[in-house]
Structure formats: C-alpha cells, structure tokens
Design a protein around this motif. Structure first.
Motif, PDB file in Angstrom:
ATOM      1  N   TYR A  58      -9.503  -7.012  -5.525  1.00  0.00           N
ATOM      2  CA  TYR A  58      -9.046  -6.288  -4.344  1.00  0.00           C
ATOM      3  C   TYR A  58      -8.025  -5.224  -4.759  1.00  0.00           C
ATOM      4  O   TYR A  58      -7.175  -5.469  -5.608  1.00  0.00           O
ATOM      5  N   GLY A  60      -4.802  -2.742  -5.074  1.00  0.00           N
ATOM      6  CA  GLY A  60      -3.377  -2.851  -4.786  1.00  0.00           C
ATOM      7  C   GLY A  60      -2.614  -3.864  -5.603  1.00  0.00           C
ATOM      8  O   GLY A  60      -1.466  -4.180  -5.271  1.00  0.00           O
ATOM      9  N   ASP A  71       6.396  -6.169  -3.584  1.00  0.00           N
ATOM     10  CA  ASP A  71       5.449  -6.997  -2.831  1.00  0.00           C
ATOM     11  C   ASP A  71       6.091  -8.307  -2.374  1.00  0.00           C
ATOM     12  O   ASP A  71       5.876  -8.764  -1.243  1.00  0.00           O
ATOM     13  N   ASN A 327      -6.590  -9.194   0.349  1.00  0.00           N
ATOM     14  CA  ASN A 327      -5.261  -8.595   0.252  1.00  0.00           C
ATOM     15  C   ASN A 327      -4.272  -9.651  -0.254  1.00  0.00           C
ATOM     16  O   ASN A 327      -4.113 -10.711   0.360  1.00  0.00           O
ATOM     17  N   LYS A 402      -1.603  -4.990   7.139  1.00  0.00           N
ATOM     18  CA  LYS A 402      -2.462  -3.806   7.051  1.00  0.00           C
ATOM     19  C   LYS A 402      -1.637  -2.525   6.923  1.00  0.00           C
ATOM     20  O   LYS A 402      -2.031  -1.591   6.206  1.00  0.00           O
ATOM     21  N   TYR A 404       1.292  -2.270   5.458  1.00  0.00           N
ATOM     22  CA  TYR A 404       1.793  -2.229   4.083  1.00  0.00           C
ATOM     23  C   TYR A 404       0.677  -1.824   3.121  1.00  0.00           C
ATOM     24  O   TYR A 404       0.909  -1.083   2.160  1.00  0.00           O
ATOM     25  N   GLU A 405      -0.525  -2.302   3.389  1.00  0.00           N
ATOM     26  CA  GLU A 405      -1.659  -1.913   2.549  1.00  0.00           C
ATOM     27  C   GLU A 405      -1.913  -0.401   2.636  1.00  0.00           C
ATOM     28  O   GLU A 405      -2.146   0.263   1.619  1.00  0.00           O
ATOM     29  N   LYS A 406      -1.812   0.123   3.829  1.00  0.00           N
ATOM     30  CA  LYS A 406      -2.078   1.546   4.037  1.00  0.00           C
ATOM     31  C   LYS A 406      -1.004   2.430   3.403  1.00  0.00           C
ATOM     32  O   LYS A 406      -1.317   3.460   2.788  1.00  0.00           O
ATOM     33  N   LEU A 409       0.073  -0.223  -0.873  1.00  0.00           N
ATOM     34  CA  LEU A 409      -0.939  -0.712  -1.817  1.00  0.00           C
ATOM     35  C   LEU A 409      -2.014   0.312  -2.132  1.00  0.00           C
ATOM     36  O   LEU A 409      -2.470   0.421  -3.271  1.00  0.00           O
ATOM     37  N   SER A 410      -2.423   1.072  -1.124  1.00  0.00           N
ATOM     38  CA  SER A 410      -3.507   2.051  -1.342  1.00  0.00           C
ATOM     39  C   SER A 410      -3.106   3.144  -2.314  1.00  0.00           C
ATOM     40  O   SER A 410      -3.958   3.740  -2.963  1.00  0.00           O
TER      41      SER A 410
END
Length: 413
Positions: A58, A60, A71, A327, A402, A404-406, A409-410
């Motif tokens: 996955y 990130g 993180d 994630n 989501k 934080y991922e955007k 992480l991305s």
C-alpha cells in the motif's frame, strides 16, 4: 446517550466512571514495525528474513525516522488515552552508519527517548534477533556455533541496557521482550541440545540484574513459523518453565499458538507462576499471519480474562501485527481501538453479580447476566471516552485517516 447508559449499567452494579478510569490508565504499546513493514533503519538493510513476511504494498510507507514519527504522532492523535511505543533494535537512529547488532548503544536510541518524552509516553524495547546474516540458517541464541551465540547474547545484553535507560529517563519501566526465530523446517535429531543452548544463552543474557523500576524482562514462545514448521526451540513449554525459573514476564502472542487455541484460557494459569504477563495482541488467520486486531470474540475474551483475574496491574498489553495491504495508519488505529473497546466491554461486566451467582451455583443467572451485558449500550460509553480525549468517534475515524493519506502519505510516492 451516555447518561442513560450510565444509569443502565448502575442498575446492574457497574460503575461506568470507574471503568473509564481503568481504561484510561491502561496503555497499549504501539508496535513501530506496522509503519514501515518491519524494515528498520540499519544501513543497507536487506529483505525481511527469519520466517517473517509482510504482504501488500500500500502506498505511503514510512521511509525514514522522521516519517515514522510523523505517522506515530498521527496515530496517537486518533487514540483515546495515553499509550506507549514498542521499538525494535533495528529502528535505531544510526545516522547512515553501519552499526552491527552487537555494537548498538544508547546513543543510537536517544532521539527516540527524547521524542517519547516530548509525546509524554513510555517506551518498550526488543532485541532484533532476525533478518541478519548470522540468523540466515534459522538459529541465533541456540546456534551450535558458540561465536554466533555470543554475537546474539551481546546484542540482547546491550538491548536490555538500552531499555533500562529508556525506562529510567522516561520514568516508566520498559518491557524488554526477547523472541528468537530458532527452529527447523524438518525433524531435528537433538531437540534437547538446541533447548539447552537456548537456556544457557538466556542465562547469559539475563546475568546482569537490572532495576525492575527501569526494565522488565520478558520471553516469548511460538508454535511454529515459516521455515520452522517441524521444530521451534522456544516452545510454550520451554518458556513457561524458563519464565517461572527466572521469574521474568512471559509473553503470550495471540498468533503464536494453534488456530483453535485461545490465549485467554492461559492467563489465569500463567499468572499463578510468573510475576508479570506481556500480551502481544494479534490476529492469526490459520497461521501467525499477524492480521489487524479486531473487536472480535478472541480479543474480547483476552480482555475479559485480564479483568476477571484482576490482572491489569501485572499485565503489559502490546500489539503485534503488520499489514501492508491497507492504509498503515488505519491498521494501527483500528487495531489499537479494537483492543481498547474489548477492554472497555470487559470493564463494564457486572463482575460482582457474576461472582455472586457463580459461587452460589446459580449458573442460570450467570449466563443471563453475561448475555445481558452484551446488549447494554457500551458504545455510548466508548463515544464518551473518545469525546473526553478529543479524538474521533467511530464515525469520524475514517475521514481523519483519509485526510492524512491525501495530505501526507500520497506525497511519499
């Protein structure tokens, strides 16, 4: 909803505020290796070995100490209560230098201690007896070669000393857990010889008596592993006896037993003979696959036993899973919160009424009370706990992950 729930629980003799106090004072030790798929920060670190496997890729993944700490801070912001960090020796701050395992020092972990101090959390520690050239044939502390055994003994001794300093600086004893992958794919000719060497090596590791206020030693068993299907040196029977002899803590990992075997039933027996218990809460699916912990029967039963045995003061709860198919922040948060919810449900049982019914032989009432407790509005109590700690409730968790991922992480890919 919380006030109504509080009154309903009071009607069966449960003090909800007391349960929340107990929940708040029970930290979960977050395993650092979920964030980077058990890679660590050694210079030239190779592929994961010694029968360990992480599935998925996955986007990130944390690629540096700074990213891993970022993180972890995000995960801590999603968890109600105060928790701990469980660090493996391969995660030292080595500054790009080649530092072999038998040469690690406090200086390589001081920035981690400083970080934990800033976060207001305690730390636990683990020697990393795997994924190394001197472990490639499947043996470390039980190796037939005395030189290789001495290498791993030194690594474990240094790990204990580092952990003790962590505990001293942070004002909270670090649990130092020794696990080794030693075992064979096929049938051995001399089980006794391997186990005697492991015992002797452990005696050398624990020879220096450290202040229990700073360091708590633990040993961890396993049923089998990849490449050690027929024989694991450190079986449950071996470590149960060793922990009893040495009076160390015993680590029970939920994924290290037969799939139909529950560690919940072992808790009351183990605590009769060893001073403290370390739990690695995991979810093995058919094997030690370390799936993300869920709010499931197995996890609930573990926490029920801890509460029913009044074992929380003698138990250290840590997590041990690594899932790279989803994630990683979500995995950490969902798994930790599942463990906390399971503990809350156990704390909300009408324990006094259950004991009274059992001792009087009224098993009908006992069964009815256990079923009744499942239907009471525990989720309203959990929502209150989250609100008091200013973290997302169940409906708000995914949106935070989501986002934080955007935003974070991305950008790593």
């Amino acid at each position: 909803m919380y006030q109504e729930a509080k009154e309903m629980y009071a009607s069966i003799g449960v003090d909800v505020e007391q349960a929340l106090t107990a929940l708040a004072s029970t930290p979960i030790s977050l395993h650092c290796w979920q964030g980077d798929d058990v890679v660590g920060f050694e210079s030239g670190a190779g592929a994961l070995g010694s029968g360990l496997a992480v599935t998925g890729n996955y986007p990130g993944k944390a690629r540096s100490i700074d990213e891993l700490r970022q993180d972890l801070e995000q995960v801590l912001s999603l968890l109600p209560g105060k928790h701990r960090l469980n660090l493996h020796a391969i995660y030292g701050d080595f500054g790009g230098q080649k530092i072999d395992r038998d040469a690690i020092e406090l200086a390589h972990f001081q920035t981690w201690i400083d970080w934990a101090q800033a976060q207001g959390i305690g730390m636990d520690f683990n020697p990393s007896n795997f994924s190394h050239a001197k472990a490639d044939d499947g043996f470390t502390l039980s190796h037939p070669d005395a030189g290789i055994r001495d290498f791993w003994i030194e690594h474990c001794k240094r790990s204990r000393a580092i952990a003790a300093e962590m505990g001293k600086q942070l004002g909270s004893a670090a649990v130092t857990n020794v696990w080794v992958p030693d075992g064979m794919k096929d049938l051995p000719a001399d089980r006794q010889g391997f186990r005697q060497r492991l015992s002797d090596s452990l005696d050398a590791v624990f020879a220096d008596k450290l202040d229990a206020a700073h360091n708590i030693d633990a040993v961890e068993c396993k049923l089998f592993g990849i490449g050690s299907e027929s024989f694991v040196v450190g079986s449950h029977e071996f470590y149960m006896g060793y922990a009893q002899k040495q009076q160390t803590a015993l680590c029970l990992d939920a994924g290290h037993f037969h799939p139909t075997e529950s560690i919940a039933d072992k808790i009351s027996s183990v605590l009769m003979y060893v001073p403290e218990l370390l739990l690695h809460v995991s979810r093995g699916v058919r094997w030690d696959s370390d799936h993300v912990v869920l709010f499931d029967d197995a996890t609930q039963q573990i926490m029920q036993e801890l509460v029913r045995c009044d074992a929380l003061p003698r138990t250290h709860i840590g997590l041990d899973f690594f899932d790279a198919s989803i994630n990683r922040i979500a995995a950490w948060a969902i798994g930790t919160r599942a463990a906390q919810k399971s503990l809350l449900l156990a704390l909300l049982e009408p324990r006094a009424a259950l004991l009274e019914a059992e001792l009087s032989g009224d098993y009908t009432t006992r069964l009815a009370l256990l079923e009744q407790a499942k239907a009471l509005p525990w989720s309203a109590v959990w929502a209150e706990f989250c609100q008091r700690n200013d973290v997302p409730d169940e409906l708000g968790l995914l949106a935070k992950v989501k986002d934080y991922e955007k935003t974070v992480l991305s950008a790593r890919n």
